[in-house]
Write an enzyme that holds these catalytic residues in place. Structure first.
Site, short mmCIF file in Angstrom:
data_model
loop_
_atom_site.label_atom_id
_atom_site.label_comp_id
_atom_site.label_asym_id
_atom_site.label_seq_id
_atom_site.Cartn_x
_atom_site.Cartn_y
_atom_site.Cartn_z
N ASN A 11 0.87 -1.18 0.00
CA ASN A 11 0.00 0.00 0.00
C ASN A 11 0.91 1.23 0.00
OD1 ASN A 11 -1.65 2.13 0.50
ND2 ASN A 11 -2.82 1.12 2.13
N TYR A 61 -6.88 14.27 -11.78
CA TYR A 61 -5.78 13.42 -12.25
C TYR A 61 -4.73 14.27 -12.98
CZ TYR A 61 -3.56 10.04 -15.48
OH TYR A 61 -2.67 9.30 -16.21
C1 VAH Z 1 -6.72 8.47 -18.90
N1 VAH Z 1 -5.41 6.81 -19.99
O1 VAH Z 1 -7.55 8.36 -19.81
C2 VAH Z 1 -5.33 7.93 -19.12
C3 VAH Z 1 -4.35 8.85 -19.75
C4 VAH Z 1 -4.05 10.16 -21.79
C5 VAH Z 1 -4.88 9.93 -20.63
O2 VAH Z 1 -3.44 9.34 -18.84
O3 VAH Z 1 -7.00 8.99 -17.85
#
Ligand code: VAH
Length: 316
Positions: free
Chosen positions: A49, A139
């Site tokens: 983890n 992200y």
């Molecule tokens: C996503 N596959 O879709 C990942 C990527 C290019 C995007 O980092 O979040």
């Protein structure tokens, strides 16, 4: 003698990168880790983890790790369901890996970034290496911040962290989870199984993508390059190919003429709209000789052949 640790080894890239690193460094010298084990793994695997600093520190020191490939992350689409949790996991795991690597004398760290670092106010065609980064997903924000931390750890502590901004990765060996580019993998599974495909992006949504073989080769080539060649210490733009759902559908139809597609865009459309359509990766080409090998049609052929074999094998 190199000793490798991979975090997130049960993920889409991790499964394939683990095998490539085992081939390169020997099965016994690669420690694959994740919070759960994928059935695909052979060799040394540890439940780890990465949000737990002591566990990461202990694993790196116990195995005398010399290189870490830190693949743990919650991706763009899934990450939007719980933004603060996504930020916490993506950033805490990064700090734990960078800090434990620095304190244990790890020689090299690989940190995957993404074209999701780009957002508003960029040139969407041939997006350059260093525009302003204004990502619209958590992200993307975590990857953009992570790139700066990678640069910081290199400049401040000399930790040799290397990074590429992956496009959407497409491979037959593993499934993606929670990304916006995932449709470009699922479409092949539907095509091989002769099922109609419903795409969650509009037909004209062009995005940068890369075939898994190229993505893995880029990673190994970057990590092998002489240190003095690595001029970008945030993250390198990396390109493979660019296409939209209609174009990948047409490419698959050349192999499976009966294949059918429909389009039902959902919340992922907005994420895709904020990303580049194509990437200028001239710096990677110049500094460490990057050159993709696959285009849309050669990739489609490989995907279809390998998935056909996979589904035939499992249905026996
Ligand atoms: C996503 N596959 O879709 C990942 C990527 C290019 C995007 O980092 O979040």
């Amino acid at each position: 003698m190199e000793k490798i640790l991979i975090t997130g080894a049960s993920g889409q890239l991790g499964i394939v990168l683990t095998k490539a690193l085992q081939k390169k460094y020997g099965v016994e010298n690669v420690i694959a880790s994740d919070i759960s084990k994928s059935s695909n793994h052979e060799g040394v695997f540890e439940i780890l983890n990465v949000t737990n600093y002591e566990a990461v520190d202990n694993c790196i020191s116990r195995h005398k790790i010399t290189q870490v490939y830190h693949l743990v992350a919650i991706l763009s689409a899934k990450g939007e369901a719980n933004p603060l949790n996504t930020w916490g996991i993506n950033m805490n795991t990064l700090f734990n890996v960078f800090e434990a690597s620095r304190l244990n004398g790890v020689k090299k760290v690989f940190y995957p970034s993404s074209i999701a670092v780009f957002g508003e106010d960029i040139e969407y065609i041939n997006t350059p290496q260093s525009p302003n980064l204004t990502p619209l997903t958590v992200y993307g924000m975590s990857k953009a911040a992570g790139e700066n931390w990678a640069n910081y750890y290199y400049k401040k502590y000399g930790l040799d962290i290397r990074s590429v901004r992956y496009p959407g990765v497409i491979g037959y060996q593993s499934l993606p989870g929670g990304g916006t580019t995932d449709y470009a993998v699922s479409i092949f599974h539907s095509a091989v199984k002769n099922e109609d495909f419903n795409c969650f992006l509009e037909s004209s949504t062009t995005l940068p993508m890369i075939f898994m073989d190229d993505a893995i080769r880029a990673t190994l080539e970057l990590m092998d390059a002489p240190k003095e060649n690595i001029k970008v210490r945030t993250s390198y733009n990396l390109a493979g190919m660019s296409f939209n759902p209609k174009q990948i559908y047409d490419s698959i139809k050349k192999i499976n003429p009966n294949f059918k597609i429909s389009y039902t865009p959902d919340f992922r459309q907005e994420i895709a709209n904020s990303w580049p359509k194509s990437i200028d990766d001239s710096q990677a080409r110049k500094d460490w000789g990057w050159q993709p090998k696959y285009n849309l049609d050669t990739m489609s052929k490989e995907m279809m052949e390998n998935l056909k074999e996979y589904y035939n094998l499992v249905s026996v």
